[in-house]
Design a protein around this motif. Structure first.
Motif, PDB file in Angstrom:
ATOM      1  N   ILE A   8      11.353  14.313  54.138  1.00  0.00           N
ATOM      2  CA  ILE A   8      11.776  14.679  55.489  1.00  0.00           C
ATOM      3  C   ILE A   8      12.262  16.129  55.509  1.00  0.00           C
ATOM      4  N   VAL A   9      12.980  16.548  54.470  1.00  0.00           N
ATOM      5  CA  VAL A   9      13.413  17.950  54.387  1.00  0.00           C
ATOM      6  C   VAL A   9      12.191  18.873  54.315  1.00  0.00           C
ATOM      7  N   ALA A  14       8.450  22.709  56.979  1.00  0.00           N
ATOM      8  CA  ALA A  14       7.077  23.018  57.378  1.00  0.00           C
ATOM      9  C   ALA A  14       6.886  23.047  58.889  1.00  0.00           C
ATOM     10  N   SER A  15       7.656  22.256  59.605  1.00  0.00           N
ATOM     11  CA  SER A  15       7.485  22.187  61.063  1.00  0.00           C
ATOM     12  C   SER A  15       8.420  23.139  61.806  1.00  0.00           C
ATOM     13  N   ARG A  16       9.517  23.499  61.140  1.00  0.00           N
ATOM     14  CA  ARG A  16      10.541  24.378  61.726  1.00  0.00           C
ATOM     15  C   ARG A  16      11.261  23.742  62.915  1.00  0.00           C
ATOM     16  N   SER A  43       1.702  16.445  63.636  1.00  0.00           N
ATOM     17  CA  SER A  43       1.114  17.515  64.446  1.00  0.00           C
ATOM     18  C   SER A  43       2.064  18.705  64.590  1.00  0.00           C
ATOM     19  N   PHE A  44       3.336  18.516  64.253  1.00  0.00           N
ATOM     20  CA  PHE A  44       4.301  19.609  64.319  1.00  0.00           C
ATOM     21  C   PHE A  44       4.215  20.549  63.112  1.00  0.00           C
ATOM     22  N   ILE A  45       3.507  20.137  62.082  1.00  0.00           N
ATOM     23  CA  ILE A  45       3.432  20.936  60.863  1.00  0.00           C
ATOM     24  C   ILE A  45       2.641  22.209  61.129  1.00  0.00           C
TER      25      ILE A  45
END
Length: 86
Positions: A8-9, A14-16, A43-45
């Motif tokens: 999760i971290v 990666a997604s900010r 999809s946020f990555i």
């Protein structure tokens, strides 16, 4: 839990953005993650996230079964190896 948390971290880096921002109720979030095997939206990555880093993050943080995950020590060593490549 430590391997999931590490994943999760990595996802958050990666997604900010923080994961699960759309879930305001802590009880709903706990149910989503533990009982429904809910995971952050990939999809946020960032599209520029290296493939190796993405796979490491996905396996550590999104694997639904504990038996699918390896030890945290393994993931940390793999992270160092992946970082050396980028």
């Amino acid at each position: 839990a430590d391997v999931y948390s590490y994943g999760i971290v990595l996802w958050e880096i990666a997604s900010r953005v923080p994961p699960y921002t759309n879930m305001k109720n802590p009880h709903s979030l706990m149910k989503f993650v533990t009982m429904e095997n809910g995971r952050p939206d990939l999809s946020f990555i960032d599209k520029d996230c290296p493939y190796e880093w993405r796979m490491l993050m996905i396996h550590a943080g999104t694997s639904s079964l504990r038996t699918d995950r390896l030890s945290l020590k393994y993931y940390l060593a793999l992270s160092i190896s992946v970082n050396d490549k980028i």
